[in-house]
Design an enzyme around this catalytic site. Structure first.
Site, short mmCIF file in Angstrom:
data_model
loop_
_atom_site.label_atom_id
_atom_site.label_comp_id
_atom_site.label_asym_id
_atom_site.label_seq_id
_atom_site.Cartn_x
_atom_site.Cartn_y
_atom_site.Cartn_z
CB SER A 52 39.86 57.90 -16.98
OG SER A 52 40.67 58.84 -17.63
CG ASP A 90 40.09 64.37 -13.29
OD1 ASP A 90 39.41 65.41 -13.30
OD2 ASP A 90 39.77 63.33 -13.90
CE LYS A 120 37.72 66.25 -15.55
NZ LYS A 120 36.96 65.30 -14.68
CD GLU A 189 31.87 60.89 -18.06
OE1 GLU A 189 32.64 61.58 -17.37
OE2 GLU A 189 32.02 59.68 -18.27
#
Ligand code: KIV
Length: 277
Positions: A52, A90, A120, A189
């Site tokens: 993000s 990530d 991740k 999510e």
């Protein structure tokens, strides 16, 4: 002479997070910089260097353009700023979805160059074998099911998942396969509450919810969202501060002081040392 030294703080690691299944909820936030990591470290069990950061820090329209180099740079900063929380980095779009061998090379590079505790991956069915491949070779992996931001191009936008039966079944079976492949925890999510509860019950590892109800084993938010840095945030974000207004107010006050020659004042300037020309 005493040989006693203060013992260094042991960082929380993947097995510690796994052991928290069904216990006290696991607290997670995103972090992208050393100062923010330092502020969040003692409040959180896990800091996620989420991709993000492409949107939050670099102004990209989505996470597709995020590179391995960006993740490593921010991962290094977060590791420098923290000492207690587990740091997870990530894997960006394009760095793990192909052959397991190239996913391993990229994930090993992230682990070596950042010192983070895990990576991740956004776990679609195609990635399950890769998760097992990485875990068997010593790389702790966190999964991510439900709304997968890296699938924005095939999904045609960011929308909640698992609201129809076929999607529910597919997400539940991916979550099961992700856990069976050896993931130590799974981010869930943007899914309907019942699905989040079903996944949490079905898998032996902790689920970390974001827009997935209180029925998960832990919660995560994008820190900048919960600090109120953006005008628009998804429905599932709770704002704990209004930093956007604070920054606006501070910048307006600074610019007014500069224009009125009120800044800097005498307390904010240097003077020649006494007796020196
Ligand atoms: O990239 C990210 O910040 C994430 C969280 C939203 C879970 O994946």
């Amino acid at each position: 002479m005493s040989s006693q030294r203060p013992s260094p703080v042991r960082r929380i690691a993947a097995p510690d997070i796994s052991a928290r299944k069904g216990g006290v909820p696991i607290v997670c936030l995103t972090a992208y910089s050393a100062p923010m990591a330092e502020l969040l470290d003692h409040h959180c069990d896990l800091l996620l260097v989420g991709d993000s950061l492409g949107m939050v820090v670099h102004g990209l329209p989505n996470t597709i353009g995020v590179t391995l180099e960006m993740m490593i740079l921010h991962g290094q900063a977060v590791m420098r700023g923290s000492s207690r929380a587990m740091v997870v980095v990530d894997m960006p779009f394009g760095s793990y979805e192909g052959a397991p061998e190239s996913a391993y090379d990229n994930a090993a590079r992230v682990m070596k160059e950042t010192g983070a505790g895990a990576v991740k991956v956004e776990a679609g069915a195609a990635v399950v074998d890769t998760i097992a491949f990485l875990v068997e070779r010593g790389i702790p992996v966190m999964g991510h099911v439900g709304l997968r931001p890296q699938a924005v191009m095939t999904d045609g936008g960011f929308r909640a998942k698992g609201r129809c039966q076929s999607e529910r079944e597919s997400i539940l079976s991916t979550a099961r396969a992700t856990a069976e492949a050896g993931a130590f925890a799974i981010v869930v999510e943007g899914v309907a509450e019942q699905l989040a509860r079903d996944i949490t019950e079905a898998v032996a590892v902790p689920t970390i919810g974001i827009g997935a109800s209180v029925g998960c084993d832990g919660q995560i938010l994008v820190t900048d969202d919960m600090l109120g840095m953006f005008d628009w945030t998804p429905r599932f974000v709770r704002r704990y501060a209004d930093l956007r207004s604070e920054i606006d107010r501070a910048a307006a006050a600074f610019s007014e002081d500069v224009r009125q020659r009120r800044f800097p004042g005498t307390a904010e300037i240097y003077f020649a040392k006494a007796g020196q020309a």
